[in-house]
Enzyme design. Structure first.
Site, PDB file in Angstrom:
ATOM      1  N   THR A  68       0.816  -1.221   0.000  1.00  0.00           N
ATOM      2  CA  THR A  68       0.000   0.000   0.000  1.00  0.00           C
ATOM      3  C   THR A  68       0.847   1.267   0.000  1.00  0.00           C
ATOM      4  OG1 THR A  68      -1.492   1.311   1.395  1.00  0.00           O
ATOM      5  CG2 THR A  68      -0.134  -0.273   2.530  1.00  0.00           C
ATOM      6  N   TYR A 119      -1.418   0.370  10.122  1.00  0.00           N
ATOM      7  CA  TYR A 119      -1.708  -0.391   8.898  1.00  0.00           C
ATOM      8  C   TYR A 119      -0.507  -0.317   7.963  1.00  0.00           C
ATOM      9  CZ  TYR A 119      -3.537  -1.130   4.196  1.00  0.00           C
ATOM     10  OH  TYR A 119      -3.711  -1.562   2.906  1.00  0.00           O
TER      11      TYR A 119
END
Ligand code: UDP
Length: 328
Positions: A118, A142
């Protein structure tokens, strides 16, 4: 006989679209999923193997049953806000889960690994265009957990010869244009589906998270890429590895940044309806702007996004939203 690919998170949003693309490319996608956030109804293109990445025996069983030529690893917790409140959960499930999966892949002799990373690994970089060489400095758990897995894959290559293609996604949006599968989360936290819910009267109003960012209209800027384009890149990444090429990182974004207000405006235009919304506080962990400046996937993989313009992404998401969402 058709080759199998183990798709962790194959019952989730991106994983289910990947299964569709893999089937179209002649593979048998095996969805490995614990159904904690995935949908049984989303597994339509190959078998479902119910298992959990924290249960090594269930992973070994999947490798033994299907003898896949490669792994596509999508299964992960992926909510920025939740990761800020409960980082331990993200390190346990994402990082330990990936370590178990990589160990099992090596033990089974399956050394091709496609990983879903990501742009959240970059953190907040003051609006610079991001590419594969940009320093990674995550600002939420995250992003930290995904960066740790990228590093883990490097260690596995050195120790065991596990080769990987790592895709750093920008914001994945849209849904399958044929509406066989689509974006649906419980609870929903993502901008476009929440906005479509508000437009359809399924929730009261969209809250804009922060209007005081250092951007032209004060709201966060993101780069949105269509899920069908994104999964096409994964099939190309798989073929890259199968042809014996070296491990590689690719950013996957459209290269265009849209503010939250611009996404709202585009949704109003596509649906021809008002978007009920209120202005709220910033969401902890959100970067000001995340936009891809990379051409590597286009140049090296031959990736050619077809549907990643904002109007098409919202139209595809709206079609899915109005069709038959999954049942729990
Ligand atoms: N966002 C928002 N209201 C919402 C959900 C999201 O304003 O109810 C904003 C969020 O702050 C971010 C962008 O929309 O700037 C995209 O957020 P999303 O959760 O869809 O994806 P993320 O960027 O976290 O991967």
């Amino acid at each position: 006989m058709a080759e199998h690919v183990l798709v962790t998170g194959g019952a989730g949003f991106i994983g289910a679209h990947a299964c569709k693309a893999l089937k179209a490319a002649g593979y048998v996608p095996v969805a490995f999923d614990n159904l904690s956030t995935g949908w049984r109804d989303a597994v339509k293109f190959g078998p479902l193997h119910e298992g959990d990445l924290l249960d090594r025996a269930s992973i070994d069983a999947a490798f033994a049953t299907y003898r896949p030529v490669a792994v596509m690893h999508f299964a992960a917790l992926s909510l920025v806000g939740e990761s800020m409140r409960d980082p331990g959960k993200y390190w346990r499930e994402n990082v330990t889960g990936a370590a178990n999966l990589a160990d099992a892949a090596v033990a089974a002799g399956c050394l091709n690994f496609v990983f879903s990373s990501t742009c959240a690994t970059y953190g907040d970089q003051d609006g610079v265009l991001l590419n594969e060489e940009t320093e990674q400095k995550p600002i939420n758990a995250y992003g930290s957990s995904k960066l740790a897995i990228e590093q883990l894959l490097g260690d596995f290559e050195a120790a065991h010869g596990l080769r990987s293609v790592i895709f750093r996604y920008f914001n994945v949006a849209g849904s399958d244009p044929e509406a066989e599968v689509g974006e649906q989360h419980l609870p929903e936290t993502h901008l476009i589906p929440l906005m479509l819910d508000a437009i359809a009267g399924k929730r009261e109003a969209l809250t804009i998270y922060g209007t005081d960012y250092n951007t032209p209209d004060g709201t966060c800027i993101r780069d949105y890429v269509h899920v069908s384009d994104l999964v096409d890149a994964h099939v190309k990444g798989l073929e890259w590895l199968k042809s014996g090429r070296e491990s590689r990182v690719f950013c996957l974004g459209s290269g265009d940044g849209f503010s939250v207000r611009e996404v709202v405006d585009a949704s109003r235009a596509v649906t021809n309806r008002e978007v009920p919304m209120i202005e709220g506080a910033r969401r902890p962990g959100d970067a000001t702007a995340l936009v891809s400046g990379s051409r590597r996937a286009v140049e090296e993989l031959g990736w050619a996004p077809q549907r990643s313009d904002m109007a098409t992404m919202i139209a595809d998401a709206w079609r899915w939203h109005q069709s038959a969402p999954y049942e729990r």
